[in-house]
Design a protein around this motif. Structure first.
Motif, short mmCIF file in Angstrom:
data_model
loop_
_atom_site.label_atom_id
_atom_site.label_comp_id
_atom_site.label_asym_id
_atom_site.label_seq_id
_atom_site.Cartn_x
_atom_site.Cartn_y
_atom_site.Cartn_z
N ALA A 55 1.00 -1.19 -0.10
CA ALA A 55 0.05 -0.08 0.13
C ALA A 55 0.83 1.09 0.09
CB ALA A 55 -0.90 0.04 1.16
N LEU A 56 0.61 2.06 -0.72
CA LEU A 56 1.36 3.54 -0.77
C LEU A 56 0.67 4.63 -1.08
CD1 LEU A 56 4.29 4.39 -2.04
CD2 LEU A 56 3.52 4.19 -4.21
N THR A 57 1.33 5.65 -0.23
CA THR A 57 0.75 7.11 -0.37
C THR A 57 1.74 7.96 -0.46
OG1 THR A 57 -0.85 6.49 1.49
CG2 THR A 57 -0.42 8.83 1.23
N GLY A 58 1.97 8.82 -1.39
CA GLY A 58 2.67 9.89 -1.86
C GLY A 58 2.12 11.20 -1.51
N ILE A 59 2.98 11.83 -0.84
CA ILE A 59 2.58 13.21 -0.10
C ILE A 59 3.67 14.06 -0.58
CG2 ILE A 59 2.10 14.25 2.02
CD1 ILE A 59 1.82 11.28 3.27
N GLY A 60 3.20 15.72 -1.07
CA GLY A 60 3.87 16.45 -1.29
C GLY A 60 3.92 17.37 -0.06
N VAL A 61 5.14 17.85 0.57
CA VAL A 61 5.16 18.66 1.66
C VAL A 61 6.19 20.03 1.36
CG1 VAL A 61 4.91 16.53 3.03
CG2 VAL A 61 7.40 17.25 2.51
N ALA A 62 6.06 20.80 2.20
CA ALA A 62 6.72 22.14 2.14
C ALA A 62 8.17 21.90 2.65
CB ALA A 62 6.11 23.29 2.99
N SER A 63 8.31 21.23 3.65
CA SER A 63 9.76 20.96 4.21
C SER A 63 9.92 19.82 4.72
CB SER A 63 9.86 21.98 5.01
OG SER A 63 9.37 22.03 6.23
N LEU A 64 11.04 19.31 4.75
CA LEU A 64 11.59 18.07 5.56
C LEU A 64 12.60 18.41 6.23
CD1 LEU A 64 11.55 15.76 2.23
CD2 LEU A 64 9.98 15.54 4.25
N ALA A 65 13.29 17.16 6.98
CA ALA A 65 14.13 17.36 8.23
C ALA A 65 15.22 18.32 7.90
CB ALA A 65 14.79 16.08 8.61
N SER A 66 15.73 18.76 6.88
CA SER A 66 16.92 19.63 6.45
C SER A 66 16.44 20.19 5.07
CB SER A 66 18.22 18.94 6.20
OG SER A 66 18.40 18.13 5.09
N ARG A 67 16.88 21.40 4.91
CA ARG A 67 16.96 21.98 3.68
C ARG A 67 17.32 21.44 2.24
NH1 ARG A 67 15.60 27.53 3.53
NH2 ARG A 67 16.24 28.10 5.68
N ASP A 68 18.30 20.64 2.25
CA ASP A 68 18.52 19.71 1.14
C ASP A 68 17.95 18.32 1.16
OD1 ASP A 68 20.36 21.77 0.55
OD2 ASP A 68 21.74 20.95 1.81
N THR A 69 17.10 18.02 2.00
CA THR A 69 16.44 16.75 1.93
C THR A 69 15.20 17.03 1.08
OG1 THR A 69 17.15 16.19 3.99
CG2 THR A 69 15.28 15.00 2.99
N LEU A 70 15.22 15.87 -0.13
CA LEU A 70 14.10 16.15 -1.13
C LEU A 70 13.01 14.89 -0.68
CD1 LEU A 70 16.05 16.67 -4.21
CD2 LEU A 70 14.83 18.27 -2.76
N ILE A 71 13.23 14.21 -0.11
CA ILE A 71 12.55 12.89 0.14
C ILE A 71 12.66 12.18 1.36
CG2 ILE A 71 13.88 11.41 -1.04
CD1 ILE A 71 11.52 9.73 -2.22
#
Length: 135
Positions: free
Chosen positions: A107-123
């Motif tokens: 089962a898979l959910t993809g979520i677009g977010v404004a930010s993650l744990a660091s500025r350079d983290t993309l996924i």
């Protein structure tokens, strides 16, 4: 509750922030994996592209699952958090996910977010898995 904490030596240490890379419920056989990112042990991103970071996060996911006694085949659910508009990264992300999870089809959910744990983290990729009998 009978649980086991999983913190592979090759990954960054979550102790200062009070987290583990995974927690196993030994009664149910479920493995709850924290969001995995493409960081080195010093919390620095290793790859600049979404595809590279996805591969790195999955590499870390495999490391955590193996230490927990599971594998990619044991993954029941994935949540994939992508910085920005999810649709913009799908052409890079889908081939990576299909290569690693095509036969498993969690089962898979993809979520677009404004930010993650660091500025350079993309996924960031988190998972729910079951024990598969690996040590």
């Amino acid at each position: 509750m009978n649980t086991k904490l999983v913190n592979p030596a090759g990954l960054y240490d979550g102790t200062p922030v009070g987290m583990s890379q995974a927690k196993v419920d030994l009664e149910s056989g479920l493995v709850l994996v924290s969001g995995q990112v493409d960081w080195d042990r010093d919390s620095r991103v290793r790859h600049a592209t979404l595809e590279g970071q996805a591969e790195g996060a999955i590499e870390h996911l495999v490391m955590v699952l193996n230490e927990a006694g599971s594998s990619l085949e044991g993954v029941l659910q994935l949540r994939v958090y992508v910085r920005g508009e999810l649709a913009e990264g799908m052409s890079q992300l889908v081939p990576v996910l299909a290569r690693h999870f095509g036969a498993v089809r969690p089962a898979l959910t993809g979520i677009g977010v404004a930010s993650l744990a660091s500025r350079d983290t993309l996924i960031e990729i988190e998972a729910l898995a079951k024990l598969t009998g690996r040590p």
